[in-house]
Design an enzyme around this catalytic site. Structure first.
Site, PDB file in Angstrom:
ATOM      1  N   TYR A 112       0.847  -1.178   0.000  1.00  0.00           N
ATOM      2  CA  TYR A 112       0.000   0.000   0.000  1.00  0.00           C
ATOM      3  C   TYR A 112       0.881   1.226   0.000  1.00  0.00           C
ATOM      4  O   TYR A 112       1.786   1.358   0.807  1.00  0.00           O
ATOM      5  CB  TYR A 112      -0.929   0.037   1.219  1.00  0.00           C
ATOM      6  CG  TYR A 112      -1.860   1.215   1.121  1.00  0.00           C
ATOM      7  CD1 TYR A 112      -3.031   1.109   0.387  1.00  0.00           C
ATOM      8  CD2 TYR A 112      -1.516   2.439   1.653  1.00  0.00           C
ATOM      9  CE1 TYR A 112      -3.852   2.213   0.218  1.00  0.00           C
ATOM     10  CE2 TYR A 112      -2.329   3.540   1.489  1.00  0.00           C
ATOM     11  CZ  TYR A 112      -3.499   3.428   0.773  1.00  0.00           C
ATOM     12  OH  TYR A 112      -4.301   4.517   0.589  1.00  0.00           O
ATOM     13  N   TRP A 114       2.017   5.018  -2.591  1.00  0.00           N
ATOM     14  CA  TRP A 114       2.225   5.581  -3.930  1.00  0.00           C
ATOM     15  C   TRP A 114       3.604   5.167  -4.416  1.00  0.00           C
ATOM     16  O   TRP A 114       4.529   5.953  -4.472  1.00  0.00           O
ATOM     17  CB  TRP A 114       2.104   7.087  -3.873  1.00  0.00           C
ATOM     18  CG  TRP A 114       0.723   7.592  -3.602  1.00  0.00           C
ATOM     19  CD1 TRP A 114      -0.325   6.902  -3.071  1.00  0.00           C
ATOM     20  CD2 TRP A 114       0.244   8.916  -3.835  1.00  0.00           C
ATOM     21  NE1 TRP A 114      -1.429   7.712  -2.969  1.00  0.00           N
ATOM     22  CE2 TRP A 114      -1.105   8.954  -3.432  1.00  0.00           C
ATOM     23  CE3 TRP A 114       0.821  10.066  -4.345  1.00  0.00           C
ATOM     24  CZ2 TRP A 114      -1.876  10.101  -3.523  1.00  0.00           C
ATOM     25  CZ3 TRP A 114       0.050  11.207  -4.429  1.00  0.00           C
ATOM     26  CH2 TRP A 114      -1.286  11.227  -4.030  1.00  0.00           C
TER      27      TRP A 114
END
Length: 747
Positions: A112, A114
């Site tokens: 999880y 970016w």
């Protein structure tokens, strides 16, 4: 001297890179992009940081004893460098063992964050494809950014697109709008980042253009920094977590003053009778008046009356930041905002209605054509999925059953964690609790370019490349550019691409063909771009073929013919363009949600007092707002941007009462833990509120009693928003503070 230049992409912007004799020497914003030069300029320091993982490593006792070593030594023991084949054999054998002995749900596919703007080398995509091909795993559903909305909005609007991809254009607000009300603010620092990257960072100019055209702005936030410079907005500073009460009171005012658009409610919504009865107090004996909301929000009723007068006529856009739903009962402010907009009757009109996230990320409300950035296809998963923000619960309480969005989910007994892309010791809450949970699995495997807190707490660490060390295609639906992201430098140390690591493991596990379908990286990139070419044909947009995209490096997609107006087609013809809800309309009362029987999320928007907030705070408690750092993306770049413990903003009067001066070292405490910080005196902050950015790398002291770098998630509770969303509720936290006189050299 030979210097080559190319353009590439990251979540904090498009950048031009200079490479000399194979070494990255400089990066700067792409000309005209508006990207932040400090952030994109950090790449050389990041790539060659002394925190890079140089080769595979294995925790010493795990290497010697295997799973018999237990997890208590994670984060404390030496990490031993090993050859790639040794590490890959260990990983493959562990995956085989856990699958055979416990089944697929015992493997947690933890990814999880970016991790990359590139679509092929997106770590979360690759780890989920690999674990799916290898036989299944326990996945995560939802997200930390807007997890409560992810669960709620499909019930109310039919999809989560209103927070995930759709937004009325700022151009229509400038041309047609008269008033913008931004609950949670429009903080410009959040416009510096964009999931998937961006070639344009021009939202500040677009917002100011609306102001120049006469649009009035009202910002509701405890902090004046949530007002962009030059906006000349009216600032209202409510108690954190009281926005729902204000929205409900404004809706009540619309209803009782005769302003409510009853014809709109009849044609476009269902359940308005039930909701309006609640507003009037018919169901609980409490009319949701402005006086009622003023008491809960600690805002003078005169300010709320002024806000009502501003929205009682003219074209009004209502906005809520994503942060509002990262709180106790976080589903309620988004549902209440939709309900208020429905009573005003302007949903689907240019410059009016509601939107989410205008102040949360770059590109929300920009004019861009969607569907041209490709995505990797997923594989079926023979395992299961749990809410993303509840994984610590799952580790600690295997076999526990929870309610989640109308169904019951039983936590698996996780034996192996496979994490690639992201830092859970950043985004999870109650990090001391996470540390205890992290000891329970038998094996933890991590892909990571740097020695993050997560990598340091692994059993096996496999060094991964950064996006500068591989070819990819990047972009986002909120930006007009698509980038071919060229490989700029060779991998640092012995780092490998995630997909190459998974190819090697797939060979060992006999699932290579299913995982990569016989395609190399170029083959995958071409296949992905072919999907974009198909979309271009259907959309009438002429795109270059793959080789030309590669040569051009960057292409601009033509803007849509008309600026986007969210729900415009539904507004124009609801019978032929119904929403994908049970009624085909906006559900102000959801029979489905009501049928779940959740006391913490009933069938319509309501006010429910948070578990922790200033409205019932004991003396000496502060409401801690943990926001995004100004010059980082989450915990990325901490290793090159950090300059001591993170700053904690405090109102001057609060600081004086506690004997705190600017620059003092302070300690934040709660029943969950404690962390250090550096005090920043801020007169623009509401009293009783502290603001501290996330992003510091988790670093407890030797006794494990105080976190050193200033990670606020140490003191924040790990609690779900409600049984509907089970999402992150980080912005409902009360803490205490005290001044600390550190020993010399302790910071």
């Amino acid at each position: 001297m030979t210097i080559t230049r190319a353009v590439s992409l990251c979540h904090w912007g498009a950048f031009e890179a200079d490479v000399e004799n194979g070494k990255l020497i400089a990066t700067r914003p792409m000309e005209g992009s508006g990207a932040d030069p400090d952030m994109v300029g950090a790449w050389p320091h990041m790539v060659y940081s002394d925190q890079r993982v140089s080769q595979p490593h294995v925790r010493r006792s795990y290497l010697e004893k295997g799973i018999a070593a237990g997890g208590g030594g994670r984060g404390h023991e030496d990490m031993v460098p090993v050859e790639w084949d040794v590490a890959l054999d260990l990983v493959a054998n562990e995956l085989k063992r856990v699958h055979q002995d416990y089944g697929p749900t015992a493997i947690f596919g933890g990814s999880y964050g970016w991790s990359s703007a590139g679509r092929l080398h997106h770590a979360r995509t690759q780890v989920r494809r690999f674990l799916g091909a290898a036989g299944g795993f326990t996945d995560q559903t939802g997200n930390y950014s807007w997890g409560a909305a992810h669960a709620l909005l499909p019930h109310v609007l039919g999809t989560a697109n209103a927070v995930a991809r759709d937004a009325t254009s700022w151009e229509t607000i400038a041309l047609h709008g008269e008033t913008v009300v931004a609950f949670g603010g429009l903080n410009p620092k959040n416009w510096r980042v964009s999931s998937g990257g961006a070639g344009e960072f021009h939202l500040p100019e677009k917002v100011l253009e609306a102001r120049k055209r006469g649009v009035k702005f009202f910002i509701l936030s405890p902090h004046a920094d949530d007002v962009p410079a030059g906006l000349d907005a009216t600032l209202i500073r409510p108690r954190p977590n009281s926005d729902t009460a204000i929205m409900l009171a404004l809706a009540h005012q619309a209803l009782t003053s005769g302003r409510a658009d009853l014809a709109f409610l009849q044609r476009y919504t269902t359940g308005s009778e039930v909701f309006c009865a609640y507003l009037r107090g018919d169901t609980d004996g409490i009319p949701k008046t402005l006086d009622w909301a003023a008491g809960l929000s600690d805002v003078p009723v005169s300010e709320l009356n002024g806000l009502w007068e501003a929205i009682s006529s003219g074209r009004v856009m209502l906005s809520a930041a994503w942060s509002l739903q990262r709180a106790d009962h976080g589903e309620q402010p988004f549902w209440a905002l939709i309900a208020l907009a429905a009573l005003l009757g302007q949903i689907g009109l240019p410059g009016g209605g509601f939107c989410f996230g205008y102040g949360s990320m770059n590109g929300v409300g920009a004019d861009a054509s969607k569907g041209f950035v490709p995505t990797m296809p997923m594989l079926p998963n023979k395992g299961m999925a749990i809410p993303v923000a509840r994984f610590v619960d799952a580790f600690l309480e295997p076999g526990k059953t929870i309610e989640f969005n109308g169904r019951r989910v039983t936590y698996p007994d996780v034996k192996l964690v496979y994490w690639a892309g992201g830092n859970p010791f950043h985004h999870a809450q109650d990090l001391d609790r996470l540390s205890r949970a992290w000891e329970r699995p038998q094996t933890v495997i991590v892909h990571e370019p740097w020695w993050t807190p997560t990598a340091r707490r692994a059993d096996i660490v496999l060094p991964a490349t950064t996006s500068l060390e591989r070819d990819d295609i990047g972009g986002t639906s909120r930006d007009p550019y698509v980038f071919f992201m060229p490989k700029l430098i060779d991998p640092v140390g012995s780092a490998r691409n995630d997909i190459d690591i998974f190819r090697s493991l797939s060979d060992r596990l006999g699932c290579r063909e299913l995982f990569d379908e016989g395609l190399d990286d170029r083959g995958w990139l071409k296949r992905l771009w072919d999907k974009s070419l198909e979309h271009g044909v259907h959309s009438g947009v002429d795109l270059p073929d793959f080789e030309e995209l590669r040569r051009q490096n960057i292409i601009r997609i033509p803007a849509p013919l008309q600026p986007e107006v969210m729900l415009e087609s539904f507004r124009s013809d609801p019978e032929n363009n119904p929403l994908p809800t049970p009624s085909g309309k906006i559900e102000l009362y959801s029979k489905a949600i009501a049928g779940f029987g959740y006391s913490d999320c009933p069938g319509h928007a309501v006010w429910i007092e948070p578990h922790e907030w200033l409205g019932s705070a004991p003396c000496g408690k502060f409401h801690l707002v943990s926001n995004q750092p100004a010059k980082q993306l989450h915990s990325q770049m901490w290793q090159v941007m950090a300059k001591g413990p993170a700053e904690c903003r405090i109102n001057p009067s609060d600081a004086k009462e506690h004997g705190i001066s600017g620059g003092d070292h302070i300690v934040l405490k709660s029943g969950r833990g404690a962390c250090r910080a550096s005090a920043l005196i801020d007169p623009s902050l509401r009293r009783g509120v502290l603001i501290m950015p996330t992003g510091a790398w988790y670093e407890p002291d030797a006794e494990g009693s105080i976190e050193q770098n200033g990670n606020p998630n140490v003191v924040i509770g790990d609690r779900g928003t409600s049984q509907l969303g089970q999402a992150c509720a980080a912005l409902s936290a009360l803490v205490e503070i005290e001044r600390e006189t550190p020993a010399p050299g302790s910071f």
